[in-house]
Design an enzyme around this catalytic site. Sequence first.
Site, PDB file in Angstrom:
ATOM      1  N   LEU A   1       0.838  -1.188   0.000  1.00  0.00           N
ATOM      2  CA  LEU A   1       0.000   0.000   0.000  1.00  0.00           C
ATOM      3  C   LEU A   1       0.873   1.238   0.000  1.00  0.00           C
ATOM      4  CD1 LEU A   1      -2.800  -0.874   2.575  1.00  0.00           C
ATOM      5  CD2 LEU A   1      -2.843  -1.134   0.088  1.00  0.00           C
ATOM      6  N   LYS A   2       0.531   2.214  -0.827  1.00  0.00           N
ATOM      7  CA  LYS A   2       1.234   3.497  -0.826  1.00  0.00           C
ATOM      8  C   LYS A   2       0.477   4.462   0.077  1.00  0.00           C
ATOM      9  CE  LYS A   2       3.395   7.009  -3.614  1.00  0.00           C
ATOM     10  NZ  LYS A   2       3.181   7.976  -2.507  1.00  0.00           N
ATOM     11  N   LEU A   3       1.134   4.922   1.127  1.00  0.00           N
ATOM     12  CA  LEU A   3       0.484   5.738   2.143  1.00  0.00           C
ATOM     13  C   LEU A   3       0.896   7.190   2.029  1.00  0.00           C
ATOM     14  CD1 LEU A   3       0.899   3.251   5.114  1.00  0.00           C
ATOM     15  CD2 LEU A   3      -1.010   3.457   3.519  1.00  0.00           C
TER      16      LEU A   3
ATOM     17  N   GLU B   1      -3.129   6.016  -1.295  1.00  0.00           N
ATOM     18  CA  GLU B   1      -2.843   6.707  -2.556  1.00  0.00           C
ATOM     19  C   GLU B   1      -2.732   5.774  -3.751  1.00  0.00           C
ATOM     20  OE1 GLU B   1      -0.325  10.654  -1.675  1.00  0.00           O
ATOM     21  OE2 GLU B   1       0.833   8.816  -1.574  1.00  0.00           O
ATOM     22  N   GLY B   2      -2.270   4.553  -3.523  1.00  0.00           N
ATOM     23  CA  GLY B   2      -2.008   3.647  -4.629  1.00  0.00           C
ATOM     24  C   GLY B   2      -1.171   2.487  -4.139  1.00  0.00           C
TER      25      GLY B   2
END
Length: 284
Positions: free
Chosen positions: A24-26, A166-167
């Site tokens: 997970l992009k945080l 975010e992505g």
Amino acid sequence: MRPAAVTAVPPADGLGGGGVQYELKLDGFRCVAFARGERPAFLQSRSGRDLAPEFPPVAAAVARLPEGLVLDAELVAWRAGRFAFEELLHTRQARAAAPDVVLGLIAFDLLALPGRDVRRLPLTDRRRLLLAALADVPPPVQPVMATTDRAEALEWMEQLADTGVEGLVCKAAASPYRARGASRAWVKYRRSDTVDATVRALTGPASRPHALVLRLDDGRVFLTTPRLTPVQAREVAQVAGPLLGPPATDPDHGQVHPLTGPLRAELTLTGRPPTATFVRLRGD
């Protein structure tokens, strides 16, 4: 080690042999966290400064880890069911006065164990060691969600979009950790990818700016559009205020308030010729 931006999530064989780990992009401050035994923990930002004095709960949690443990991580804030990046830009005192703001350190890589540098190991081995090192560690320190299943990662991204995820960051499972620069072994996918720029000046009143004059790393200069929202204007004024110099006249943008110190921002570029839309200030 920084991921390069891509426009699509790579397949399981898309980053070379050995598979891909999807994380997970945080939305937070990137930092390398050093547990130093009896000495205070050090939370090194991307610019090299120590974030520990600004985030005492996180620093205290890292200080309780075994001496010599080094984590690559994202320092995040959480409020009302969402990641709240703007809370990271507030003062330590303002965060302490908001009881519903929770800080966390989400670790996505392990760089060292006590007495052992592990950066040359493959990512899969570092991930295993990271999970073992944090197995009994309570929040606010915890490992990032990660999987080698692309479909599962895409499902996570959609399910958690409302929380501010975010992505995805996608990493070659066999990759060692390189200390500097971007690498195609790590890539990042955002629904709407952004670029970083340096804030040169503000337009409009200093207390409620209308727009930012930004310089990209390739030398291009943009004035953000549309006009900042009231919330954005307040946040920009609060963070940029101590850095403002005397008003000046810019040949392209008229009366401006130049900045005397470094401040970075994220923006999106769209269209031809491109227009720059302000996303947020970067406090790290």
